[in-house]
Design a protein around this motif. Structure first.
Motif, PDB file in Angstrom:
ATOM      1  N   SER A 110      -1.973  19.831   1.746  1.00 53.61           N
ATOM      2  CA  SER A 110      -1.513  20.544   2.874  1.00 53.61           C
ATOM      3  C   SER A 110      -2.162  21.925   3.307  1.00 53.61           C
ATOM      4  O   SER A 110      -2.699  22.080   4.481  1.00 53.61           O
ATOM      5  N   SER A 111      -2.680  22.820   2.343  1.00 59.95           N
ATOM      6  CA  SER A 111      -3.372  23.991   2.784  1.00 59.95           C
ATOM      7  C   SER A 111      -4.750  23.372   3.278  1.00 59.95           C
ATOM      8  O   SER A 111      -5.259  24.232   4.182  1.00 59.95           O
ATOM      9  N   VAL A 112      -5.378  22.538   2.746  1.00 64.96           N
ATOM     10  CA  VAL A 112      -6.685  21.858   3.181  1.00 64.96           C
ATOM     11  C   VAL A 112      -6.485  21.127   4.481  1.00 64.96           C
ATOM     12  O   VAL A 112      -7.243  21.334   5.464  1.00 64.96           O
ATOM     13  N   GLY A 113      -5.384  20.564   4.730  1.00 65.62           N
ATOM     14  CA  GLY A 113      -5.066  20.068   6.046  1.00 65.62           C
ATOM     15  C   GLY A 113      -4.979  20.974   7.089  1.00 65.62           C
ATOM     16  O   GLY A 113      -5.503  20.599   8.421  1.00 65.62           O
ATOM     17  N   LEU A 114      -4.241  22.102   6.904  1.00 70.65           N
ATOM     18  CA  LEU A 114      -4.251  23.141   7.968  1.00 70.65           C
ATOM     19  C   LEU A 114      -5.648  23.910   8.251  1.00 70.65           C
ATOM     20  O   LEU A 114      -6.049  24.003   9.297  1.00 70.65           O
ATOM     21  N   ALA A 115      -6.580  23.855   7.320  1.00 70.06           N
ATOM     22  CA  ALA A 115      -7.908  24.504   7.378  1.00 70.06           C
ATOM     23  C   ALA A 115      -8.670  23.603   8.025  1.00 70.06           C
ATOM     24  O   ALA A 115      -9.385  23.983   9.188  1.00 70.06           O
ATOM     25  N   VAL A 116      -8.507  22.305   7.712  1.00 70.58           N
ATOM     26  CA  VAL A 116      -9.494  21.346   8.371  1.00 70.58           C
ATOM     27  C   VAL A 116      -9.050  21.368  10.016  1.00 70.58           C
ATOM     28  O   VAL A 116      -9.698  21.309  10.880  1.00 70.58           O
ATOM     29  N   ARG A 117      -7.640  21.322  10.161  1.00 69.98           N
ATOM     30  CA  ARG A 117      -7.210  21.158  11.497  1.00 69.98           C
ATOM     31  C   ARG A 117      -7.646  22.357  12.383  1.00 69.98           C
ATOM     32  O   ARG A 117      -8.016  22.361  13.551  1.00 69.98           O
ATOM     33  N   LYS A 118      -7.881  23.577  11.869  1.00 71.78           N
ATOM     34  CA  LYS A 118      -8.505  24.732  12.671  1.00 71.78           C
ATOM     35  C   LYS A 118      -9.895  24.465  13.002  1.00 71.78           C
ATOM     36  O   LYS A 118     -10.145  24.965  14.138  1.00 71.78           O
ATOM     37  N   ALA A 177       5.831  23.337  -5.940  1.00 82.84           N
ATOM     38  CA  ALA A 177       4.193  23.778  -6.015  1.00 82.84           C
ATOM     39  C   ALA A 177       4.128  24.878  -5.131  1.00 82.84           C
ATOM     40  O   ALA A 177       4.744  24.810  -3.915  1.00 82.84           O
ATOM     41  N   ASP A 178       3.320  25.897  -5.633  1.00 87.08           N
ATOM     42  CA  ASP A 178       3.326  27.312  -4.964  1.00 87.08           C
ATOM     43  C   ASP A 178       2.179  27.180  -3.810  1.00 87.08           C
ATOM     44  O   ASP A 178       1.265  27.770  -4.023  1.00 87.08           O
ATOM     45  N   TYR A 179       2.361  26.404  -2.905  1.00 89.14           N
ATOM     46  CA  TYR A 179       1.478  26.275  -1.812  1.00 89.14           C
ATOM     47  C   TYR A 179       2.169  25.693  -0.475  1.00 89.14           C
ATOM     48  O   TYR A 179       3.379  25.104  -0.604  1.00 89.14           O
ATOM     49  N   ALA A 180       1.466  25.587   0.635  1.00 89.49           N
ATOM     50  CA  ALA A 180       1.929  25.228   1.675  1.00 89.49           C
ATOM     51  C   ALA A 180       2.915  23.798   1.664  1.00 89.49           C
ATOM     52  O   ALA A 180       4.157  23.986   2.172  1.00 89.49           O
ATOM     53  N   PHE A 181       2.436  22.978   1.264  1.00 85.59           N
ATOM     54  CA  PHE A 181       3.517  21.533   1.096  1.00 85.59           C
ATOM     55  C   PHE A 181       4.597  21.843   0.407  1.00 85.59           C
ATOM     56  O   PHE A 181       5.597  21.387   0.656  1.00 85.59           O
ATOM     57  N   GLY A 182       4.583  22.469  -0.887  1.00 86.14           N
ATOM     58  CA  GLY A 182       5.707  22.642  -1.762  1.00 86.14           C
ATOM     59  C   GLY A 182       6.778  23.387  -0.935  1.00 86.14           C
ATOM     60  O   GLY A 182       7.866  23.092  -0.884  1.00 86.14           O
ATOM     61  N   LYS A 183       6.437  24.390  -0.320  1.00 84.08           N
ATOM     62  CA  LYS A 183       7.308  25.325   0.488  1.00 84.08           C
ATOM     63  C   LYS A 183       7.923  24.579   1.524  1.00 84.08           C
ATOM     64  O   LYS A 183       9.240  24.355   1.722  1.00 84.08           O
TER      65      LYS A 183
END
Length: 407
Positions: A110-118, A177-183
């Motif tokens: 998810s953190s990658v997905g949000l970065a690529v989206r930008k 998991a401590d990143y965007a998806f887990g939260k």
């Protein structure tokens, strides 16, 4: 004729021949249209490697199914490993778009997905996200040239979470998991639990790629919650379930709910450990004749069970290529307009719809992992519990807070 004259004549003839060859090559090059470049950007190494393997081959299958060309142009597939690092992924996406890549898919984490989206928004290019789960991709981070193709945290929480709560699982402890998806996964499931009158008794967050879950499992056991909810994925989920079994979580009267689990995870765990797990997915290889036929083709390229991200990359790519052909151009806005206009039909999706916020609306399936006694072979791992229509599985358009949607 003097020797020097012959030499000069020979040189002139040679030069003429070489110029002719160059001229013919230039004409041929001018007549050969530039390829349409599309790419798979995936976590091909690390914690999600087993999940992402096969996405490149799935994209190649979609290219084959349109004859290898669109609008008379050959289709070129590129691929790269983003290593589950948002900065690495953003750098690759930016370079690809600058080099003429017109569509990127895969994009797990998810953190990658949000970065690529930008980056895609900045460049005005298309990203068809298959592997990231964060529902923010069709919420605050929605895009006019982006789509979320297969699953998200909202659907996983509503289908799996609701089923577990209805079956008596009304108290939960989360290992997240401590990143965007887990939260996002924990937040969405918590809403379901509380709406049904249940309670969350506690939770703990762990780093990505955790090997030792013992302290987290001990906390879950101490909570006395009926359900230990795993808001993680890939090898993190596998390790957590294995260690929960070693600590006797299920034998002690608690149940484990894996909110995102894949075929490779179940096979890694083995049916004696994984049996009884309830899960949500958009694709299963043995669902019907069409999924079985497609899986046979896929396995000729990559001998492993395809999962919903594998099938999703195929589906997203095929629909994209059909839309390019229908639009008569690879212009991102024109192509996305066609993608929204055309129904999505392939081996995993029937009469699907790409919504204005980028969410693909399609049926989701609730499965349960078979027991060893129920299974007829190593790949016979799921039994279908329910089919959930897309309009029930996914978040209502007005609730997503997508900036593209006028209230």
């Amino acid at each position: 004729m003097k020797v020097s004259t012959v030499v000069r004549l020979g040189a002139a003839l040679a030069a003429g021949v070489s110029l002719a060859v160059v001229g013919l090559a230039a004409i041929a090059q001018a007549e050969t249209p530039a390829p349409l470049k599309i790419g798979v950007l995936a976590g091909l190494s690390g914690v999600y490697a087993d999940v992402a393997q096969g996405q490149v081959e799935a994209m190649q299958l979609a290219v084959e199914d349109v004859g290898g060309k669109v609008l008379g142009r050959p289709i070129e597939v590129v691929s790269a490993d983003h290593q589950n690092k948002p900065d690495v992924a953003a750098g690759i996406a930016r370079k690809w778009y600058d080099e003429g890549v017109k569509m990127i898919s895969g994009i797990d984490t998810s953190s990658v997905g949000l970065a690529v989206r930008k980056v895609a928004q900045e460049k005005g290019q298309i990203d068809l996200n298959v592997g990231s789960a964060s529902a923010d991709l069709t919420g605050p981070a929605c895009s006019a040239t982006g789509a979320h193709w297969v699953y998200d945290t909202y659907a996983l929480a509503h289908v799996t979470g609701s089923a577990v709560v209805k079956n008596g699982g009304d108290t939960w402890f989360f290992i997240t998991a401590d990143y965007a998806f887990g939260k996002s996964m924990e937040d969405e499931t918590t809403k379901i639990i509380k709406a049904a009158g249940g309670k969350v008794l506690g939770g703990v967050k762990h780093p990505l790629s955790t090997q030792d879950f013992s302290s987290y499992i001990l906390q879950a056991q101490a909570s006395k919650a009926k359900i230990v909810g795993l808001a993680n994925a890939g090898m993190d989920t596998v390790n957590a379930i294995k260690q929960a079994a070693e600590f006797g979580v299920v034998k002690g009267g608690q149940r484990v709910a894996a909110l995102l689990i894949f075929e490779s995870d179940v096979q890694s765990l083995g049916l004696p450990v994984a049996q009884g797990l309830v899960l949500t997915t958009a694709f299963y290889w043995d669902l019907n004749d069409e999924t079985r036929a497609w899986t046979k083709r896929f396995r000729a390229k990559k001998d492993k069970l395809p999962n919903l991200t594998t099938a999703g990359v195929y589906s997203a790519t095929l629909h994209y290529l059909k839309a390019v052909q229908a639009a008569g151009t690879d212009d991102p806005k024109a192509v996305m307009a066609k993608m929204r206009e055309m129904p999505i039909n392939d081996m995993m999706t029937k009469n699907g719809k790409l919504r204005a916020d980028g969410r693909v609306i399609r049926d989701m399936y609730l499965f349960q992992v078979k027991s060893p006694a129920e299974s007829k072979g190593k790949d016979d791992i799921y039994k279908l519990l329910a089919t959930v229509p897309g309009d029930q599985a996914y978040r209502p358009l007005e609730d997503g807070h997508c900036p593209l949607i006028k209230s």
